[in-house]
Design a protein around this motif. Structure first.
Motif, short mmCIF file in Angstrom:
data_model
loop_
_atom_site.label_atom_id
_atom_site.label_comp_id
_atom_site.label_asym_id
_atom_site.label_seq_id
_atom_site.Cartn_x
_atom_site.Cartn_y
_atom_site.Cartn_z
N GLU A 1 -26.25 61.60 -94.32
CA GLU A 1 -25.91 62.17 -95.62
C GLU A 1 -25.16 61.19 -96.50
OE1 GLU A 1 -23.35 66.03 -97.00
OE2 GLU A 1 -24.93 66.34 -95.49
N ALA A 2 -24.26 60.39 -95.90
CA ALA A 2 -23.48 59.43 -96.69
C ALA A 2 -24.20 58.10 -96.85
CB ALA A 2 -22.10 59.21 -96.04
N LYS A 3 -25.40 58.00 -96.25
CA LYS A 3 -26.21 56.77 -96.33
C LYS A 3 -25.41 55.54 -95.88
CE LYS A 3 -29.38 58.41 -99.92
NZ LYS A 3 -29.00 59.83 -99.71
N VAL A 4 -24.83 55.66 -94.69
CA VAL A 4 -24.05 54.56 -94.11
C VAL A 4 -25.01 53.56 -93.48
CG1 VAL A 4 -22.23 53.96 -92.49
CG2 VAL A 4 -22.19 56.19 -93.63
N PRO A 5 -24.87 52.27 -93.78
CA PRO A 5 -25.75 51.26 -93.17
C PRO A 5 -25.67 51.32 -91.64
CG PRO A 5 -24.51 50.30 -94.98
CD PRO A 5 -23.94 51.67 -94.77
N PRO A 6 -26.81 51.20 -90.96
CA PRO A 6 -26.84 51.37 -89.50
C PRO A 6 -26.00 50.36 -88.73
CG PRO A 6 -28.97 50.60 -90.34
CD PRO A 6 -28.16 50.98 -91.52
N HIS A 7 -25.71 49.17 -89.33
CA HIS A 7 -24.96 48.17 -88.56
C HIS A 7 -23.54 48.65 -88.23
CE1 HIS A 7 -23.53 47.00 -92.67
NE2 HIS A 7 -22.41 46.75 -92.01
N TYR A 8 -23.06 49.68 -88.96
CA TYR A 8 -21.72 50.20 -88.68
C TYR A 8 -21.64 50.88 -87.31
CZ TYR A 8 -19.62 49.31 -93.26
OH TYR A 8 -19.08 48.71 -94.37
N ARG A 9 -22.80 51.25 -86.76
CA ARG A 9 -22.79 51.89 -85.43
C ARG A 9 -22.26 50.94 -84.36
NH1 ARG A 9 -25.81 56.59 -85.38
NH2 ARG A 9 -27.23 56.90 -87.13
N ASN A 10 -22.33 49.64 -84.60
CA ASN A 10 -21.84 48.65 -83.65
C ASN A 10 -20.42 48.20 -83.96
OD1 ASN A 10 -24.39 48.60 -82.33
ND2 ASN A 10 -25.17 47.24 -83.93
N ASP A 11 -19.81 48.80 -84.99
CA ASP A 11 -18.44 48.47 -85.37
C ASP A 11 -17.51 49.48 -84.72
OD1 ASP A 11 -15.96 48.18 -86.64
OD2 ASP A 11 -16.86 47.54 -88.53
N ALA A 12 -16.84 49.07 -83.62
CA ALA A 12 -16.03 50.00 -82.84
C ALA A 12 -14.89 50.61 -83.67
CB ALA A 12 -15.45 49.29 -81.61
N ARG A 13 -14.28 49.80 -84.53
CA ARG A 13 -13.17 50.33 -85.35
C ARG A 13 -13.69 51.38 -86.34
NH1 ARG A 13 -8.36 47.55 -84.88
NH2 ARG A 13 -8.49 45.54 -83.81
N PHE A 14 -14.80 51.08 -87.00
CA PHE A 14 -15.37 52.03 -87.96
C PHE A 14 -15.73 53.33 -87.24
CE2 PHE A 14 -18.82 54.06 -90.23
CZ PHE A 14 -18.42 53.98 -91.57
N MET A 15 -16.38 53.23 -86.08
CA MET A 15 -16.79 54.42 -85.35
C MET A 15 -15.58 55.21 -84.86
SD MET A 15 -20.02 54.55 -85.61
CE MET A 15 -20.46 55.82 -84.42
N GLY A 16 -14.51 54.50 -84.48
CA GLY A 16 -13.29 55.18 -84.07
C GLY A 16 -12.67 55.96 -85.22
N ARG A 17 -12.61 55.33 -86.40
CA ARG A 17 -12.07 56.00 -87.58
C ARG A 17 -12.93 57.19 -87.97
NH1 ARG A 17 -12.26 51.28 -91.59
NH2 ARG A 17 -11.68 52.87 -93.13
N LEU A 18 -14.25 57.01 -87.92
CA LEU A 18 -15.17 58.09 -88.28
C LEU A 18 -15.04 59.27 -87.32
CD1 LEU A 18 -17.43 59.31 -89.93
CD2 LEU A 18 -19.07 57.94 -88.63
N GLY A 19 -14.98 58.98 -86.02
CA GLY A 19 -14.83 60.05 -85.04
C GLY A 19 -13.56 60.84 -85.26
N ALA A 20 -12.45 60.14 -85.59
CA ALA A 20 -11.18 60.82 -85.85
C ALA A 20 -11.27 61.67 -87.10
CB ALA A 20 -10.06 59.79 -85.98
#
Length: 570
Positions: free
Chosen positions: A213-232
């Motif tokens: 929905e937010a059209k996030v580039p797929p490479h962010y899936r490999n960014d542990a910090r981004f994924m941690g922030r998103l999960g929180a």
């Protein structure tokens, strides 16, 4: 002293039966919920609980959560320089709870009743018991989570007669149990569940939706910090929807903002497949119990994920009535574990309480079937103990060789519900030599004995001679042996664990570091200065300096968290 422990996917609790009642024991921070998270500091020190949870975002390569799902496997997680098995990570949580209980009770805690999902496999149960050993606890009794919830609920309705269903949706697992309560006898009629369905799956579903929905580039899936922030952020939004009509998931990365608006209707739509999966175990448990839905007097909720309004609405629609909410779903399993601890210690206040349970899986052997005179089909599963049989139980079946020339029988023991053994879980093997001369008359009686602690004993007796071979199913591929447990116990004992009296300050620092990453501009600079000032105070090791500095730093953090809607990531 025996305590009860709810070792959860998201949070864990410790409890005790004391003065005729179950009581939850708070941790060093004053909370009864201890996050099931472990982190390794830069100096190699182990952080457990809230301090570790705060570091999931700031130090994702040194922190881990939700490892309960990997119990019973040989999967390892590297934190810093060391790799940990799921049993070891769980042991660190159990050790922290043990120390909290000892500090509160003033006596050594040597034994624990630990709760497990009803649908935990044999390997997962063995791994849980090994985790207790690694934490320095004697664990003779494992208690199914919905059964624990039923015990707590039974104490609440002591003296009543009722039939009810426990709907237990935790962070990582889903369990259902149907029970009868009459004359202080608690009888489990049937259990079912899904070991891979829980609140974490709802978060993962919304994370996937956010990327779309937010059209996030797929490479962010490999960014542990981004994924941690998103999960929180997703977890926070999910919790917000328990009290508010809508919530926003918002991540700012540099000059780019990614946003998703969420309300209850959207949550129900996005997670419809997960909600649908909740129905099958309920229907299976009712079917196995032979109890129509109309015969249930009540529905009891357990597990933190049942706080979600979308789940409660689904339960209400499914059963045509509102579920019972008298007991806190986060705490009810731990309270039931305390009741079981009281029963085990033979507390006089519980003398009249009787508890029965059932086998969660079918247990049997692999057999060959004669299709016609010339055709034999192997690999079929033949149950000896059917699922939802009341335990303890002992059952026997007779088997014969498939040919005149056969001189030995390999008995393969399986757990599961599938027709073919390849789709079930092998627990062990027992080799039996056949005496010569009798051919197909060399029948073997195979007896399964299953107890309340999940221990299976297999006996094979030659009918002609009475000779018996025995297999005690204690180990599974990938599980630790007794020698390995002893070695890893010694290794864990050498790890530095942040002491209770310093954990509060370490948690404050972790909270500050997390907020620093979320802030920008002047606010971020102010937080950096505050962190440095607090670290300097800690370096003094003078309580007259540390105590007021901690109070000031805590006040700043709480002020920022109260105004979290102003944060760029919120």
């Amino acid at each position: 002293m025996i305590v009860g422990i709810d070792l959860g996917t998201t949070n864990s609790l410790v409890s005790v039966w004391e003065n005729g009642a179950a009581r939850l024991i708070p941790n060093s921070l004053g909370d009864v919920l201890t996050p099931s998270c472990v982190s390794v500091d830069e100096d190699g020190t182990i952080l457990v609980g809230r301090a570790a949870r705060e570091r999931l975002q700031t130090h994702p390569d040194r922190s881990v959560a939700a490892f309960k799902r990997h119990m019973g496997s040989d999967r390892t997680t590297r934190l810093g320089k060391r790799a940990f098995r799921p049993e070891e990570l769980s042991a660190l949580i159990l050790r922290a709870l043990k120390e909290d209980a000892e500090a509160a009770l003033g006596v050594p805690v040597l034994e624990a009743v630990i709760t497990v999902p009803a649908y935990f496999s044999d390997a997962q149960r063995k791994a849980t018991r090994a985790a207790g050993q690694l934490a320095g606890l004697k664990v003779e009794r494992l208690l199914n989570e919905p059964t624990a919830a039923a015990l707590a609920y039974g104490m609440h309705l002591r003296g009543s007669e009722t039939r009810f269903l426990v709907f237990d949706l935790g962070g990582g697992t889903f369990d259902v149990s149907v029970l009868d309560l009459f004359e202080n006898v608690m009888e489990v009629r049937a259990s079912s569940g899904d070991n891979n369905l829980g609140g974490e799956d709802f978060v993962a579903c919304l994370v996937e939706r956010f990327f779309e929905e937010a059209k996030v580039p797929p490479h962010y899936r490999n960014d542990a910090r981004f994924m941690g922030r998103l999960g929180a952020q997703v977890e926070r939004a999910k919790r917000t929807l328990s009290d508010a009509p809508n919530a926003t998931v918002r991540i700012v990365d540099g000059a780019t903002e990614y946003r998703m608006e969420l309300d209850e209707a959207a949550l129900e739509k996005h997670c419809s497949a997960l909600l649908a999966r909740l129905r099958d175990p309920v229907e299976r448990a009712l079917r196995d119990a032979g109890m129509p839905l109309a015969d249930l007097d009540n529905i009891v909720l357990a597990g933190g994920a049942t706080r979600m309004p979308v789940v409660r609405r689904m339960v209400t629609r499914m059963f045509g009535r509102f579920p019972a909410c008298e007991l806190n779903p986060d705490e009810v399993v731990a309270l039931g574990a305390a009741v079981q601890a009281g029963l085990k210690s033979r507390d006089a206040a519980l003398d009249e309480v009787v508890m029965t349970d059932v086998a969660p899986y079918s247990l049997g052997v692999g057999i060959a079937r004669q299709l016609d005179r010339n055709t034999i089909s192997s690999g079929h599963f033949d149950p000896i103990i059917e699922r939802n049989t009341v335990i303890p139980v002992s059952r026997v079946k007779r088997y014969s060789p498939t040919s005149e020339a056969q001189r030995e029988v390999d008995i393969h023991v399986y757990q599961g519900e599938a027709r073919m053994v390849k789709d079930n879980i092998e627990l062990g093997r027992l080799h039996v030599a056949l005496p010569p001369g009798a051919g197909v008359d060399n029948s073997v009686d195979v007896r399964f004995t299953y107890d309340v602690n999940g221990l299976l004993q297999v006996e094979a007796t030659l009918v002609r001679t009475g000779e018996t071979s025995t297999l005690l199913v204690e180990g599974n591929p990938g599980l630790l042996t007794e020698q390995e447990i002893a070695e890893r116990f010694a290794a864990l004992a050498d790890l530095k664990i942040h002491p209770r009296e310093r954990l509060d300050n370490r948690t404050l620092l972790a909270r500050g570091e997390r907020l620093y990453q979320q802030l920008r501009g002047q606010s971020r600079e102010q937080m950096a200065h505050a962190i440095v000032r607090f670290e300097q105070a800690l370096e003094s090791q003078d309580a007259r300096i540390v105590t007021p500095a901690a109070a000031e730093f805590r006040a700043l953090i709480e002020h920022v968290e109260r105004h979290s809607h102003l944060l760029p990531d919120d």
